[in-house]
Design a protein around this motif. Structure first.
Motif, mmCIF file in Angstrom:
data_model
loop_
_atom_site.group_PDB
_atom_site.id
_atom_site.type_symbol
_atom_site.label_atom_id
_atom_site.label_comp_id
_atom_site.label_asym_id
_atom_site.label_seq_id
_atom_site.Cartn_x
_atom_site.Cartn_y
_atom_site.Cartn_z
ATOM 1 N N GLN B 31 0.800 -1.224 0.000
ATOM 2 C CA GLN B 31 0.000 0.000 0.000
ATOM 3 C C GLN B 31 0.835 1.276 0.000
ATOM 4 O OE1 GLN B 31 -3.228 -0.244 2.950
ATOM 5 N NE2 GLN B 31 -3.025 -2.455 2.870
ATOM 6 N N VAL B 32 1.910 1.280 0.783
ATOM 7 C CA VAL B 32 2.723 2.492 0.880
ATOM 8 C C VAL B 32 3.990 2.282 0.070
ATOM 9 C CG1 VAL B 32 3.989 3.990 2.448
ATOM 10 C CG2 VAL B 32 1.828 2.998 3.180
ATOM 11 N N GLN B 35 4.909 5.132 -5.310
ATOM 12 C CA GLN B 35 3.786 5.670 -6.088
ATOM 13 C C GLN B 35 3.145 6.868 -5.374
ATOM 14 O OE1 GLN B 35 3.913 2.693 -4.625
ATOM 15 N NE2 GLN B 35 2.047 2.294 -3.468
ATOM 16 N N ASN B 36 3.233 6.887 -4.037
ATOM 17 C CA ASN B 36 2.692 8.028 -3.289
ATOM 18 C C ASN B 36 3.493 9.293 -3.596
ATOM 19 O OD1 ASN B 36 1.130 6.029 -2.212
ATOM 20 N ND2 ASN B 36 1.744 6.329 -0.093
ATOM 21 N N GLY B 37 4.812 9.197 -3.459
ATOM 22 C CA GLY B 37 5.670 10.347 -3.748
ATOM 23 C C GLY B 37 5.540 10.789 -5.199
ATOM 24 N N LEU B 39 2.990 10.637 -7.136
ATOM 25 C CA LEU B 39 1.758 11.418 -7.325
ATOM 26 C C LEU B 39 1.963 12.866 -6.848
ATOM 27 C CD1 LEU B 39 -1.283 11.594 -8.012
ATOM 28 C CD2 LEU B 39 -1.749 10.900 -5.639
ATOM 29 N N VAL B 40 2.660 13.015 -5.715
ATOM 30 C CA VAL B 40 2.931 14.368 -5.195
ATOM 31 C C VAL B 40 3.755 15.160 -6.200
ATOM 32 C CG1 VAL B 40 4.125 15.649 -3.359
ATOM 33 C CG2 VAL B 40 2.757 13.615 -2.780
ATOM 34 N N VAL B 62 0.849 17.082 1.798
ATOM 35 C CA VAL B 62 0.808 15.649 1.493
ATOM 36 C C VAL B 62 -0.192 14.925 2.399
ATOM 37 C CG1 VAL B 62 3.151 15.635 0.559
ATOM 38 C CG2 VAL B 62 2.780 14.911 2.921
ATOM 39 N N LEU B 65 -3.456 14.592 0.893
ATOM 40 C CA LEU B 65 -3.566 13.482 -0.063
ATOM 41 C C LEU B 65 -3.630 12.126 0.653
ATOM 42 C CD1 LEU B 65 -0.924 14.680 -2.703
ATOM 43 C CD2 LEU B 65 -3.418 14.839 -2.863
ATOM 44 N N PHE B 67 -1.216 11.115 2.809
ATOM 45 C CA PHE B 67 0.132 10.606 3.064
ATOM 46 C C PHE B 67 0.660 11.233 4.345
ATOM 47 C CE2 PHE B 67 0.295 10.731 -1.808
ATOM 48 C CZ PHE B 67 -0.469 9.580 -1.895
ATOM 49 N N PRO B 99 5.915 7.449 4.437
ATOM 50 C CA PRO B 99 4.573 7.570 3.831
ATOM 51 C C PRO B 99 4.620 7.921 2.345
ATOM 52 C CG PRO B 99 4.687 8.791 5.886
ATOM 53 C CD PRO B 99 6.097 8.402 5.528
ATOM 54 N N LEU B 100 5.727 8.495 1.888
ATOM 55 C CA LEU B 100 5.829 8.895 0.479
ATOM 56 C C LEU B 100 6.609 7.897 -0.369
ATOM 57 C CD1 LEU B 100 6.530 12.707 0.977
ATOM 58 C CD2 LEU B 100 4.389 11.642 0.241
#
Lengths: 224, 186
Positions: B31-32, B35-37, B39-40, B62, B65, B67, B99-100
């Motif tokens: 999940q983490v 891909q999170n970073g 998107l930011v 963030v 979003l 995160f 988280p990112l």
């Protein structure tokens, strides 16, 4: 004065080896090691700074020889015994000598997402920073813990006794030097301090190259 | 295996729920992650207002979003420009914006990276295949406190008109640590 973990600038480590197809957890036990460490931390018997110090306090040879998650598990075992969560005998035999009063604090599966999402911010209300942005400061030398001889600090040896400039101010943050050793959070203003690479290393790869570190106010002294 | 023995002991003592360990592993495995970073970064490339807010107060932006959390309680985003390239390290341990970017890769945690990138960032970047122009200064951020850093790489040429999703696909993990650059579309 420092320990083996304080390796910034050290020579002799060879090339950085990259595995482009590395999975998140290379071995199943890596994920277990991370998870059991986080779950044990949720019992509330120590804080982030304590656990960091426990890893740093591994013997020099062990620290160098151990893989990343071996360090985690060794440090976790040391902490569990030091805090009386398990006995040395239980650890040696792997057999429980009875339940624990801490069982009521056990991290349950359904609470995992909330606990991970909540995190543990280190910013606190505290004194206003005394150094303005742009002020010249010099770092403590040697890079030592002034609370506990040989204790935890976040001033790397390579940046000790060096002049830099305040790049930005942050709120007061928990002071690891005190918090790692059960001496309270003692929050202090935190700064990002900018150093010229040439001032740290004698020479820089390029004249304009720089390094920043996040440093607590008591690590710094003013430069006239 | 030592980990298994420790898990079994703590489970017997009622201190660890094996299902909770499964849940933790699932979050960081599935999940983490980067891909999170990505998107930011893509949103910052696409939206100057978002970018300005991100550079001013990344933690809050963030978090909007979704995160936020462990090892990412205080986030700073640093922007690469033609004048300056940023690189992130933690010489004392392996601090990283979980988280990112998720759990750090082996090389980020290696002695070689931690020891060398503060002293000879250009030599280390060259090993990653990144050669910076002489005129571009390098700033290495050694994460010594609970501030976690994410590099905002430069947006590649030829990406005008791309959607946020298309842009995010160009943002590699290494580009957000500073050991890589964003992918140039073919």
């Amino acid at each position: 004065m420092s320990r083996v973990h304080d390796m910034g600038g050290r020579w002799g480590d060879g090339p950085v080896l990259v595995d482009p197809n590395e999975p998140v957890f290379k071995e199943d036990w890596h994920g277990r090691a991370l998870a059991v460490t986080l779950a044990a931390g949720a019992l509330g018997q120590w804080n982030l700074d304590t656990s960091r110090h426990a890893r740093e306090a591994l013997g020099t040879k062990d620290y160098t020889r151990f893989s990343y998650y071996e360090k985690w598990i060794s440090a976790l075992a040391d902490l569990l015994v030091a805090k009386g969560v398990v006995s040395r005998e239980e650890l040696a035999t792997g057999r429980s000598a009875g339940g624990s009063p801490l069982a009521e604090k056990k991290l349950l599966a359904e609470r995992v997402p909330a606990v991970l999402a909540k995190g543990g911010p280190s910013a606190r209300d505290g004194a206003a920073p005394i150094y303005p942005v742009g002020a010249r400061v010099k770092t403590r030398r040697p890079a030592r813990n002034v609370w506990v001889e040989g204790g935890h600090t976040r001033l790397p040896a390579y940046a000790s006794g060096v002049e830099g400039v305040i790049l930005s101010q942050h709120r007061a943050h928990v002071l690891p030097d005190a918090n790692a050793h059960g001496k309270g959070e003692c929050p202090e203003p935190l700064y990002t301090v900018l150093f010229r690479a040439a001032d740290l290393w004698g020479r820089a790869e390029n004249a304009g190259d720089e390094v920043t570190l996040d440093l607590w106010e008591s690590y710094l002294e003013p430069v006239a | 295996m030592r980990v298994k023995a420790l898990e079994t002991l703590l489970t017997e003592k009622g201190l660890v729920d094996p299902a909770a360990l499964d849940a933790i592993i699932d979050i960081y495995q599935n999940q983490v992650g980067p891909q999170n970073g990505a998107l930011v970064v893509a949103k910052a490339w696409a939206d100057p207002v978002f970018k300005a807010r991100l550079l001013a107060d990344a933690t809050e932006v963030v978090a909007e979003l979704g995160f936020y959390g462990r090892q990412g309680e205080h986030i700073t985003v640093v922007e690469n420009t033609l004048e300056r390239h940023n690189v992130i390290v933690c010489t004392l341990c392996s601090c990283y914006p979980w988280p990112l970017l998720g759990i750090p890769p082996g090389w980020y945690k290696s002695d070689a990276y931690r020891a060398r990138v503060v002293r000879e960032p250009r030599a280390v970047l060259a090993e990653f295949g990144v050669v910076l122009p002489e005129g571009q200064a390098v700033r290495v951020w050694d994460s010594t406190a609970e501030m976690r850093y994410l590099v905002l790489p430069m947006r590649p040429e030829g990406t005008e008109g791309m959607s946020v999703e298309e842009l995010a696909a160009l943002v590699t993990r290494d580009a957000m640590v500073g050991t890589g650059l964003a992918t140039v579309p073919q």
